[in-house]
Design an enzyme around this catalytic site. Sequence first.
Site, short mmCIF file in Angstrom:
data_model
loop_
_atom_site.label_atom_id
_atom_site.label_comp_id
_atom_site.label_asym_id
_atom_site.label_seq_id
_atom_site.Cartn_x
_atom_site.Cartn_y
_atom_site.Cartn_z
N LYS A 1 0.88 -1.16 0.00
CA LYS A 1 0.00 0.00 0.00
C LYS A 1 0.92 1.21 0.00
O LYS A 1 1.63 1.46 0.97
CB LYS A 1 -0.91 -0.01 1.22
CG LYS A 1 -1.81 1.20 1.25
CD LYS A 1 -2.84 1.13 2.36
CE LYS A 1 -3.67 2.40 2.31
NZ LYS A 1 -3.54 3.19 3.53
N GLY B 1 -7.94 9.71 9.62
CA GLY B 1 -8.24 9.84 11.04
C GLY B 1 -9.26 10.90 11.39
O GLY B 1 -9.49 11.16 12.55
N ALA C 1 -9.45 6.16 4.10
CA ALA C 1 -9.25 7.33 4.96
C ALA C 1 -10.49 8.21 5.11
O ALA C 1 -11.17 8.54 4.15
CB ALA C 1 -8.10 8.19 4.48
N GLY C 2 -10.74 8.56 6.36
CA GLY C 2 -11.77 9.54 6.66
C GLY C 2 -13.14 8.95 6.95
O GLY C 2 -14.05 9.67 7.36
N ASN D 1 -9.54 2.28 9.52
CA ASN D 1 -8.64 2.04 10.66
C ASN D 1 -9.09 2.81 11.89
O ASN D 1 -9.64 2.25 12.84
CB ASN D 1 -7.20 2.38 10.27
CG ASN D 1 -6.21 2.03 11.38
OD1 ASN D 1 -6.57 1.63 12.48
ND2 ASN D 1 -4.94 2.17 11.10
N THR D 2 -8.92 4.14 11.86
CA THR D 2 -9.16 4.94 13.07
C THR D 2 -10.55 4.69 13.67
O THR D 2 -10.68 4.49 14.88
CB THR D 2 -9.00 6.44 12.75
OG1 THR D 2 -7.70 6.65 12.23
CG2 THR D 2 -9.19 7.28 14.00
#
Lengths: 260, 374
Positions: free
Chosen positions: A100, A161, A187-188, A209-210
């Site tokens: 990645k 995040g 992301a986001g 993830n976050t």
Amino acid sequence: MFELPPLIIGDREFQSRLLVGTGKFSSTMIMKQAIEASGTEIVTVALRRVDMSNPQDNLIGAIDTNRYLLLPNTSGARNAEEAVRLARIARAAGCEPWVKLEVTPDPHYLLPDPVETLKAAEILVKEGFNVLPYINADPVLAKRLEELGTVTVMPLGAPIGTNRGLKTRDAIQIIIEQAQVPVVVDAGLGAPSHASEAMEMGADAVLVNTAIAVAKDPIRMAKAFRLGVEAGFMAHISGLGRPRWEAEASSPLTGFLRGT
Amino acid sequence: MGFSEEIIRYRWDHIESLIMDKTPYDVEQALHTEQRSPDDLLALLSPPAADYLEEMAYLAHKLTIQRFGRVIQMYAPIYVSSECTNSCLYCGFNRHNKITRATLTVDEVFEEGMVLYRQGFRHVLLVSGESPRHVNLEYLCRVAEKLRTLFASISIEIYPMDIDSYRSLIISGIDGLTIYQETYNRKRYAEVHPAGPKRNYNWRLDTPDRGGQAGFRRLNIGTLLGLSDWRVEGAFLGLHAAYLMRQYWKSHISVSFPRLRPAPGGYRPESPVSDAQMVQLMCALRLWMPDAGLVLSTRESQELRDNLVPLGITQMSAGSKTAPGGYSSRPDTEGQFEISDHRSPEEVARMITFRGYEPVWKDWDAAFLKHSFP
């Protein structure tokens, strides 16, 4: 039950369309359980967190590579050269040739550098890597990367995040429309509904993830994202009705044309 | 060029009066906004903000786990020399103090490194007094080249150097620069630094600029709490950090706020800072800069450190020794200041886990630097 078409990246097939990250968890144990609950088959790990010299490194050790594709990421790289170097080290240490690609020169918002990402992708594709590049939601860049031979494109929904959801929705729509490789929204995404939204739009997969890692109950949240992704994908392939602003009149204005 | 030109716009007395004029209403405005202005920072540092400490702590906690996750990055200092030509009133290495001084050989530094490596550390900070006769560029480069075989990240906290020297250090394997202004108050700065090269306020103030220009990946600045009014120091620290983020957008910026500790020489802090005030400062800085690293050393007590973990800290040292050779060869040399938290790295890591955070030993890779791989 309903058969769902698999996600195909490179020459591999996956049933799950949720990719998960391993950062920010409060413990390796919780991370492991969250990965399990998410139903994912692709787990990304920051190479900077891994001690390659230590075969017992607890981050890598926690991920069963028979069950999951371990997708190393180059997070922390500021330019193409650093990202390429990191990817090569991972391969030399025995990782599969998947990467990645993250080139984020600004350590605060962690936004990807399009120029350096393109450069690094070109080198890594030539070296035989399956490259999954993290990019801003830029449709032209997505096409350029696809032409180079990356196996996906991974546009961001919002900065990493931030949990803000699909702030780049319109541009992602164009990327989805034009792409010949899987589009993974990365992301986001802060809530399962964001993941659903991306899948309903026609994204092939999402990476989270976050939102999972910092939830009060990361394991349950992982499951929630799994359901969100599945619901959105199923809705997409079932053919969503278009939203309308007004109710449909029962006596349409052109009804007289059908009259006798 | 550097922050010394920017700082002219801010007068100490003016900032102080702006802070003292803030009202509870200003504090509430500062709390309930997403993009905080410098005025909001001043409000969060003001006396009325003390009544909002719980709310500040809650927001700081939320912001930190959102941005950094439930993790604390571990590091340890290696003191390479206690030789010093300065006479900082508060410092144990003050040249007038009659202490046993030492400078480690490159091999001795490596020995210290081995102890830390075995304890699990992969991030270290090299520290020394200001004595180029004992610790010069060539010595530091040799130390870095030797240590980089052990560590993922090496930072330095030594005397200010020029850009070319920093470039050489980066090539040798050093990726982070720590330099504290100690106090942003010029008058106070002159009083506590009565002699030696450190007297040059502007040269020190522009050190992070030179580090950023040379290309350090991490810049860590700080103010030594106790020398002067912490509220105004906090404001300058926050403005300085924000300036560095704009200027050196590829470097990660972190801040430290060490409190003065008892040290040889027996200096007493002029403006002591209470625990509650330190928490207010820390939370204000977090709310002002959601992305900055916040560093906490073993200067603080075990109890306080345990409680600060969820409030915005991102990096912690553990098991530190502040004397050259303290880990291995020369356990009896005198340190720069007294440590307060004497627990072993393992014990601190266990505490962090117990608090629901993961201690992270490695969060960088030497591979980012050019020398390490083809």
